[in-house]
Each structure stands twice: as C-alpha cells, then as structure tokens.
Design a protein around this motif. Structure first.
Motif, PDB file in Angstrom:
ATOM      1  N   ASN A 190       6.446  17.337 -10.299  1.00 56.58           N
ATOM      2  CA  ASN A 190       7.325  16.445  -9.855  1.00 56.58           C
ATOM      3  C   ASN A 190       8.823  16.669 -10.167  1.00 56.58           C
ATOM      4  N   HIS A 191       8.913  17.289 -11.545  1.00 60.78           N
ATOM      5  CA  HIS A 191      10.122  17.848 -11.912  1.00 60.78           C
ATOM      6  C   HIS A 191      10.143  19.126 -12.092  1.00 60.78           C
ATOM      7  N   ARG A 192      10.421  20.194 -11.341  1.00 57.85           N
ATOM      8  CA  ARG A 192      10.153  21.603 -11.516  1.00 57.85           C
ATOM      9  C   ARG A 192      10.718  22.148 -12.736  1.00 57.85           C
ATOM     10  N   LEU A 193      12.152  21.836 -12.606  1.00 63.15           N
ATOM     11  CA  LEU A 193      12.893  22.373 -13.629  1.00 63.15           C
ATOM     12  C   LEU A 193      12.369  21.712 -15.188  1.00 63.15           C
ATOM     13  N   LYS A 194      12.188  20.624 -15.287  1.00 63.90           N
ATOM     14  CA  LYS A 194      11.725  20.283 -16.633  1.00 63.90           C
ATOM     15  C   LYS A 194      10.380  20.969 -16.888  1.00 63.90           C
ATOM     16  N   VAL A 195       9.646  21.151 -16.012  1.00 61.89           N
ATOM     17  CA  VAL A 195       8.201  21.829 -16.302  1.00 61.89           C
ATOM     18  C   VAL A 195       8.421  23.320 -16.658  1.00 61.89           C
ATOM     19  N   LEU A 196       9.279  23.795 -15.928  1.00 63.07           N
ATOM     20  CA  LEU A 196       9.647  25.202 -16.092  1.00 63.07           C
ATOM     21  C   LEU A 196      10.011  25.503 -17.668  1.00 63.07           C
ATOM     22  N   ARG A 197      11.021  24.565 -17.891  1.00 62.18           N
ATOM     23  CA  ARG A 197      11.660  24.607 -19.278  1.00 62.18           C
ATOM     24  C   ARG A 197      10.584  24.250 -20.367  1.00 62.18           C
ATOM     25  N   ARG A 198       9.763  23.373 -20.188  1.00 66.29           N
ATOM     26  CA  ARG A 198       8.566  23.177 -21.108  1.00 66.29           C
ATOM     27  C   ARG A 198       7.565  24.465 -21.183  1.00 66.29           C
ATOM     28  N   LYS A 248       0.842  -1.317   0.062  1.00 66.80           N
ATOM     29  CA  LYS A 248       0.049  -0.063   0.017  1.00 66.80           C
ATOM     30  C   LYS A 248       0.845   1.342   0.134  1.00 66.80           C
ATOM     31  N   SER A 249       1.972   1.197   0.863  1.00 66.12           N
ATOM     32  CA  SER A 249       2.859   2.371   0.806  1.00 66.12           C
ATOM     33  C   SER A 249       3.555   2.626  -0.469  1.00 66.12           C
ATOM     34  N   SER A 250       3.913   1.345  -1.213  1.00 62.53           N
ATOM     35  CA  SER A 250       4.728   1.604  -2.379  1.00 62.53           C
ATOM     36  C   SER A 250       3.791   2.153  -3.342  1.00 62.53           C
ATOM     37  N   VAL A 251       2.498   2.034  -3.338  1.00 57.86           N
ATOM     38  CA  VAL A 251       1.553   2.468  -4.505  1.00 57.86           C
ATOM     39  C   VAL A 251       1.145   3.755  -4.315  1.00 57.86           C
ATOM     40  N   THR A 252       0.909   4.303  -3.150  1.00 53.86           N
ATOM     41  CA  THR A 252       0.388   5.650  -2.885  1.00 53.86           C
ATOM     42  C   THR A 252       1.139   6.615  -3.640  1.00 53.86           C
ATOM     43  N   PRO A 253       2.668   6.664  -3.282  1.00 55.76           N
ATOM     44  CA  PRO A 253       3.353   7.528  -3.943  1.00 55.76           C
ATOM     45  C   PRO A 253       3.465   7.759  -5.440  1.00 55.76           C
ATOM     46  N   LYS A 254       3.106   6.743  -6.254  1.00 62.11           N
ATOM     47  CA  LYS A 254       3.058   6.727  -7.503  1.00 62.11           C
ATOM     48  C   LYS A 254       1.729   7.264  -7.955  1.00 62.11           C
ATOM     49  N   HIS A 255       0.596   7.096  -7.209  1.00 59.31           N
ATOM     50  CA  HIS A 255      -0.685   7.826  -7.855  1.00 59.31           C
ATOM     51  C   HIS A 255      -0.592   9.344  -7.284  1.00 59.31           C
ATOM     52  N   ASP A 256       0.119   9.502  -6.263  1.00 58.80           N
ATOM     53  CA  ASP A 256       0.312  10.830  -5.754  1.00 58.80           C
ATOM     54  C   ASP A 256       0.976  11.625  -7.117  1.00 58.80           C
ATOM     55  N   SER A 257       2.221  11.021  -7.392  1.00 55.83           N
ATOM     56  CA  SER A 257       2.912  11.541  -8.567  1.00 55.83           C
ATOM     57  C   SER A 257       2.258  11.973  -9.878  1.00 55.83           C
ATOM     58  N   THR A 258       1.356  10.799 -10.218  1.00 60.55           N
ATOM     59  CA  THR A 258       0.526  11.019 -11.542  1.00 60.55           C
ATOM     60  C   THR A 258      -0.398  12.017 -11.428  1.00 60.55           C
ATOM     61  N   ALA A 259      -0.831  12.202 -10.075  1.00 57.78           N
ATOM     62  CA  ALA A 259      -1.890  13.277  -9.851  1.00 57.78           C
ATOM     63  C   ALA A 259      -1.367  14.547 -10.007  1.00 57.78           C
ATOM     64  N   ARG A 260      -0.136  14.721  -9.437  1.00 58.13           N
ATOM     65  CA  ARG A 260       0.575  16.060  -9.240  1.00 58.13           C
ATOM     66  C   ARG A 260       0.938  16.535 -10.908  1.00 58.13           C
ATOM     67  N   ALA A 261       1.407  15.291 -11.780  1.00 51.92           N
ATOM     68  CA  ALA A 261       1.759  15.655 -13.013  1.00 51.92           C
ATOM     69  C   ALA A 261       0.611  16.180 -13.793  1.00 51.92           C
ATOM     70  N   VAL A 262      -0.679  15.399 -13.703  1.00 50.85           N
ATOM     71  CA  VAL A 262      -1.698  15.825 -14.298  1.00 50.85           C
ATOM     72  C   VAL A 262      -2.047  17.178 -13.951  1.00 50.85           C
ATOM     73  N   PHE A 263      -2.319  17.600 -12.751  1.00 50.45           N
ATOM     74  CA  PHE A 263      -2.743  19.143 -12.539  1.00 50.45           C
ATOM     75  C   PHE A 263      -1.593  19.849 -12.680  1.00 50.45           C
ATOM     76  N   SER A 264      -0.524  19.687 -12.880  1.00 54.00           N
ATOM     77  CA  SER A 264       0.511  20.485 -13.208  1.00 54.00           C
ATOM     78  C   SER A 264       0.366  20.774 -14.736  1.00 54.00           C
ATOM     79  N   ALA A 265       0.062  19.770 -15.447  1.00 56.03           N
ATOM     80  CA  ALA A 265       0.120  19.890 -16.789  1.00 56.03           C
ATOM     81  C   ALA A 265      -1.484  21.002 -17.054  1.00 56.03           C
TER      82      ALA A 265
END
Length: 335
Positions: free
Chosen positions: A223-231, A3-20
C-alpha cells in the motif's frame, strides 16, 4: 454504498499481508543467497581460488605447520648421515643421533619457512594450483573429459626451490618419477565433481531468482511502497551487520580460547577465506542502515513544510461553515 466502502479496506489489508509475507521470505533468503554467490565467485572461480590458496599458505600459523610437516617427512625419509654431513657443523655431527635429528629438523624447518616466504614460491603455488583447479572445474562443467589431475610439476617445483639453500641435498636425494603427484579420477569421482559443481551453481541461481522476485512483489503490491522499501532496507541492514560481526568476532574468540596449533591454523584459514564475505556483509549492512536513516530524515524534512502549507480539507471547511449559523442563533437568543 456500504459494500463499495468495505471492499477497498479488505483489499488494502490483503495487500499488506502478502507484501509482508514476501518480504519475510526475501529476508530469510538474504544470507543463504549471499553465501551462495560468494561461494560461486570466490571458491568456484579458478583465479580467485588459486590466489586465496597462495595467500593462505604464507599465513604465519599455516606456513609453520606446513614447514613442520615437510621437515618431519624429510628427516624421516632420508638417512641421518647424509643430512648430518650436508646440514650440521662438525661439532653438531659429534652429538648423539637423536640430538642430531633434532638439530637437522630445526634447520630444515627454518629453511622451508624461508622458501615459503619467497615470491618465487608464491608464484609457483599460484601458477600450478591454477592449472590444477582449471582441470577440476573444466571436468565439473563438462569442458574437459580428462580424468587425470597432475600435481607433479608442483611437487617438482617445491623440491627444486631448495637448491641454493642449506637443504639443497633434498633436491639431489629426492628424485621424482613421472607418476608422482598424478591423480587418476574414477568415473564416480568425475560424477561427484559434476554433481557438486552443478548443485552449487543451481542453488545460487534459484536463490537469486526467488529473492529478487519476492522483493519485487513485496514492494509492488504494498500500500505504501516507499515505507515497505525502507523497512526492507532496515531489516536487511540489521541482518547484514549482525552476520558480518559474527563472522568477524567468532573466529577471533575461538583462536583466543583454543590453544592447539593445528586447530588455530585451521581457523586462521577459514577466517582468511571468508574475509571478503565478512567485510561485504559489514559494509552492506552499514550502508543500508545509513541510507534508511538519511531517507527518514529527508522524508520528515519534506513532510514538515508540506503539512504546514496544505489548505484546510473540504470536510473541515464545511464543518466550520455549518457551525457559523448555530453560533449566530445562540448569540441572538442571548440578546
């Protein structure tokens, strides 16, 4: 553990989607916000607007149309005999009336174009238009409760500028009263001016706040601020460059296709007015694209030595150590 290994993955995906999502919103608002800021600081600024108006009037196509219109009005508003005696030579005065009118029109138009090109005329237009615009903007912002806009000094100055020229008769024949050029606004006019002014200011403020918040959130939750800033910088650079090229090339294409003098003059005016926006877009776009390219080159240069100097990971070391006993047993069996 699972459970603990799956939660960060979902959190990372959600952050990437909302950032986009926030990044896309910011990019969609990029050009509208830029136009709103330009409009407020270029058009709704008294000094900038009057300076632009002064420069627009002396554009070749525009000054020609103004001279043509004024010459037609002068020839129609005065008697042929008065103008003929003041402007034409004795030989020209002997011609028929229509030919005289054509010659008078040519002379008047030529003299008006010379007047428009003088520094004194430009100064007159800038000073008087600035006063009129000050009144309009003061009404719009609520600083002035007057309902009168006075263009009389401007008209008087234009007529007086004919003194000392071949068409000096105009300043003698065209007498102005105090009411000429005076515009009295109705309560509805005042209300409309205020509404348009407030709408322009509010639109700029709201768009600026939204785009800044979207950019900030998009970068902070990534998740990767520098990459997002560059994009974001890459996309913004492409948008600005394309927009600047459109503003630069489309008016030129229309001018090349359209043969009508008035339409061409109108496009020349639009082209001149939006020049600051055009070059701002092009310069900003190129700067952003260059910054992205340089950033990518520096990033690769820094990542190369770092990758080579990094020690083997813990997993790799353990794997190599676990392989040693197996290889030793294999050798023993072979013996």
């Amino acid at each position: 553990m699972e459970k603990s290994s799956v939660t960060p993955k979902h959190d990372s995906t959600a952050r990437a989607v909302f950032s986009a999502i926030f990044g896309v919103i910011a990019m969609l608002l990029l050009i509208p916000t830029t136009v709103a800021v330009w409009f407020n600081f270029q058009v709704l600024n008294t000094k900038n607007a009057s300076t632009t108006l002064t420069k627009v009037i002396v554009l070749p196509g525009v000054s020609d149309i103004i001279a043509e219109s004024l010459a037609s009005g002068i020839v129609e508003g005065a008697t042929t005999s008065d103008l003929s005696q003041a402007i034409l030579t004795p030989d020209q005065q002997a011609l028929d009336e229509q030919t005289q009118l054509d010659e008078i029109h040519k002379v008047v138009k030529s003299e008006i174009r010379k007047i428009i090109a003088t520094p004194a005329f430009s100064s007159l237009i800038q000073t008087q238009s600035q006063k009129a615009l000050n009144t309009i903007f003061d009404i719009a912002s609520g600083k002035n409760t007057t309902v009168v806009i006075n263009f009389n000094p401007l008209i008087a100055g234009v007529i007086n500028s004919t003194k000392g020229t071949k068409i000096a008769i105009i300043s003698d024949k065209f007498a102005l009263d105090d009411k000429t050029g005076v515009i009295t606004l109705t309560p509805q006019n005042v209300k409309d001016i205020k509404n348009y002014y407030n709408a322009a200011r509010t639109t700029m403020t709201v768009e600026l706040v939204i785009i800044l918040l979207c950019l900030l959130v998009s970068i902070l939750i990534a998740n990767h601020r520098l990459k997002v800033l560059r994009r974001l910088a890459l996309v913004a650079g492409i948008i600005y460059t394309i927009y600047g090229l459109v503003l630069l090339l489309v008016p030129q294409v229309i001018i090349a296709v359209v043969k009508d003098a008035q339409a061409t003059a109108g496009i020349e005016i639009v082209k001149f007015v939006i020049n600051p926006l055009t070059y701002f877009s092009l310069i900003t776009g190129v700067v952003l694209l260059v910054a992205v390219i340089v950033s990518a080159i520096i990033g690769k240069a820094l990542a190369g030595p770092k990758a080579k100097s990094e020690p083997p990971s813990k997993d790799t070391t353990e794997h190599q150590q676990s392989d040693k006993p197996q290889s030793h047993q294999h050798n023993q069996k072979a013996k």
